[in-house]
Design a protein around this motif. Structure first.
Motif, PDB file in Angstrom:
ATOM      1  N   PRO A 109      -9.942  -0.291  -5.613  1.00  0.00           N
ATOM      2  CA  PRO A 109     -10.965  -0.674  -4.631  1.00  0.00           C
ATOM      3  C   PRO A 109     -11.937   0.456  -4.299  1.00  0.00           C
ATOM      4  O   PRO A 109     -13.089   0.200  -3.972  1.00  0.00           O
ATOM      5  N   GLY A 110     -11.485   1.701  -4.394  1.00  0.00           N
ATOM      6  CA  GLY A 110     -12.360   2.824  -4.076  1.00  0.00           C
ATOM      7  C   GLY A 110     -13.536   2.939  -5.015  1.00  0.00           C
ATOM      8  O   GLY A 110     -14.668   3.204  -4.600  1.00  0.00           O
ATOM      9  N   ASN A 155     -11.498   8.483  -4.239  1.00  0.00           N
ATOM     10  CA  ASN A 155     -10.072   8.652  -4.432  1.00  0.00           C
ATOM     11  C   ASN A 155      -9.302   8.231  -3.190  1.00  0.00           C
ATOM     12  O   ASN A 155      -9.746   8.448  -2.067  1.00  0.00           O
ATOM     13  N   ARG A 156      -8.141   7.627  -3.417  1.00  0.00           N
ATOM     14  CA  ARG A 156      -7.236   7.302  -2.311  1.00  0.00           C
ATOM     15  C   ARG A 156      -6.347   8.508  -2.064  1.00  0.00           C
ATOM     16  O   ARG A 156      -5.382   8.764  -2.760  1.00  0.00           O
ATOM     17  N   ALA A 193      -9.321  10.816   2.837  1.00  0.00           N
ATOM     18  CA  ALA A 193      -8.087  11.507   3.209  1.00  0.00           C
ATOM     19  C   ALA A 193      -7.129  10.564   3.933  1.00  0.00           C
ATOM     20  O   ALA A 193      -6.924  10.660   5.142  1.00  0.00           O
ATOM     21  N   VAL A 194      -6.546   9.642   3.173  1.00  0.00           N
ATOM     22  CA  VAL A 194      -5.578   8.704   3.733  1.00  0.00           C
ATOM     23  C   VAL A 194      -4.293   8.768   2.926  1.00  0.00           C
ATOM     24  O   VAL A 194      -4.298   9.084   1.743  1.00  0.00           O
ATOM     25  N   ARG A 195      -3.195   8.452   3.597  1.00  0.00           N
ATOM     26  CA  ARG A 195      -1.920   8.307   2.911  1.00  0.00           C
ATOM     27  C   ARG A 195      -1.789   6.855   2.448  1.00  0.00           C
ATOM     28  O   ARG A 195      -2.722   6.072   2.527  1.00  0.00           O
ATOM     29  N   GLU A 196      -0.616   6.475   2.015  1.00  0.00           N
ATOM     30  CA  GLU A 196      -0.389   5.108   1.584  1.00  0.00           C
ATOM     31  C   GLU A 196      -0.653   4.152   2.748  1.00  0.00           C
ATOM     32  O   GLU A 196      -0.243   4.378   3.878  1.00  0.00           O
TER      33      GLU A 196
END
Length: 292
Positions: free
Chosen positions: A17-18, A94-95, A128-131
């Motif tokens: 999705p990013g 990026n995730r 800058a996110v986690r799962e």
């Protein structure tokens, strides 16, 4: 005036999705081509596939999936797949963050750096996110488009790329930052496979980020979008003159040392490793040539 051609890649895979959010946000700026890995290949840095051939599948108009790394994708796109040289390369979104020393592992940054190697202005973008089950890439995509418009207009200095990290939620502002530093303690899981053979799995480990109000990690923790100019030249120029003072001890002839116009005087101090970031006094940089 020719419509800008923009190449988009990532390391989360062409269906992530990013990358879709990023490509959509750039559509108003020019013609967007997506050339990205056919699967997630995180932490591949800037590796190139040399031991087997690459295959590129055309998924739709101006969208290709490649069975390789982000650097493979950029290389293949610039040399073979695109109708002409792109005006801009963007890698992301990026995730997960890509800050500090992680820029050396990051496939996202590796894709952007590959564009820089070809002389094309390039930007890496990470959220800058986690799962999480649902991730909102809206703010990161909107900022990427705004920054891309400026870079298309002004260009970037030679051998320079921009590494962008966006905090989760609504950003409080933007900061131009330096690469942060961390103290890392690695952890490796050890186990046995069904045939009783030992295997090892590298885990994330633990990090302690060093305090620096100019760093990317400090900016993101403060709710700011971090924009770090990175250079492909990793030479520590500030200490080169001092290390030249070691040449006689390393076996260089007196004539060769004396003939080097850049040599360090015999009474010069050894390389400084005690200052901030272990750097000696900075030397002047040559004027930057702007890439358009």
């Amino acid at each position: 005036m020719t419509t800008p051609l923009i190449l988009v890649t990532n390391d989360d895979g062409v269906h992530a999705p990013g990358i879709k959010a990023l490509a959509a946000s750039l559509a108003a700026l020019g013609t967007v081509h997506v050339v990205a890995p056919d699967r997630e290949v995180s932490a591949c840095a800037q590796s190139l596939t040399l031991k087997h051939p690459l295959r590129a599948e055309r998924l739709e108009e101006r969208v290709h999936a490649v069975d390789g790394t982000p650097a493979d994708c950029v290389n293949l796109a610039l040399v073979k797949l695109l109708p002409r040289r792109p005006d801009l390369v963007l890698s992301g979104i990026n995730r997960g963050a890509n800050m500090g020393e992680d820029v050396f592992y990051s496939g996202t940054v590796g894709g952007a750096r590959e564009g820089t190697f070809f002389g094309v202005p390039s930007i890496a973008v990470s959220l800058a996110v986690r799962e999480a089950r649902e991730i909102d890439f809206g703010a990161a995509a909107a900022f990427a488009a705004k920054l891309a418009a400026i870079v298309l207009s002004k260009g970037l200095p030679e051998r320079t790329l921009l590494n962008v990290n966006v905090p989760p939620g609504a950003p409080a502002g933007v900061a131009v930052t330096v690469q942060g530093r961390r103290e890392h303690e690695g952890t490796i899981f050890e186990g046995l496979d069904p045939r009783r053979r030992t295997y090892y799995w590298i885990e994330e480990g633990t990090d302690r980020w060093l305090s620096d109000e100019m760093s990317d990690i400090h900016a993101v923790r403060s709710g700011l979008i971090s924009v770090s100019p990175l250079q492909s030249d990793t030479t520590h120029h500030a200490v080169v003159p001092a290390f030249r003072g070691w040449l006689p001890a390393l076996g260089a002839t007196a004539a060769a040392v004396a003939a080097d116009p850049r040599r360090t005087p015999p009474d010069a101090p050894p390389p400084d490793t005690e200052g901030p970031r272990g750097e000696a006094a900075a030397l002047g940089d040559p004027p930057a040539r702007v890439i358009k």
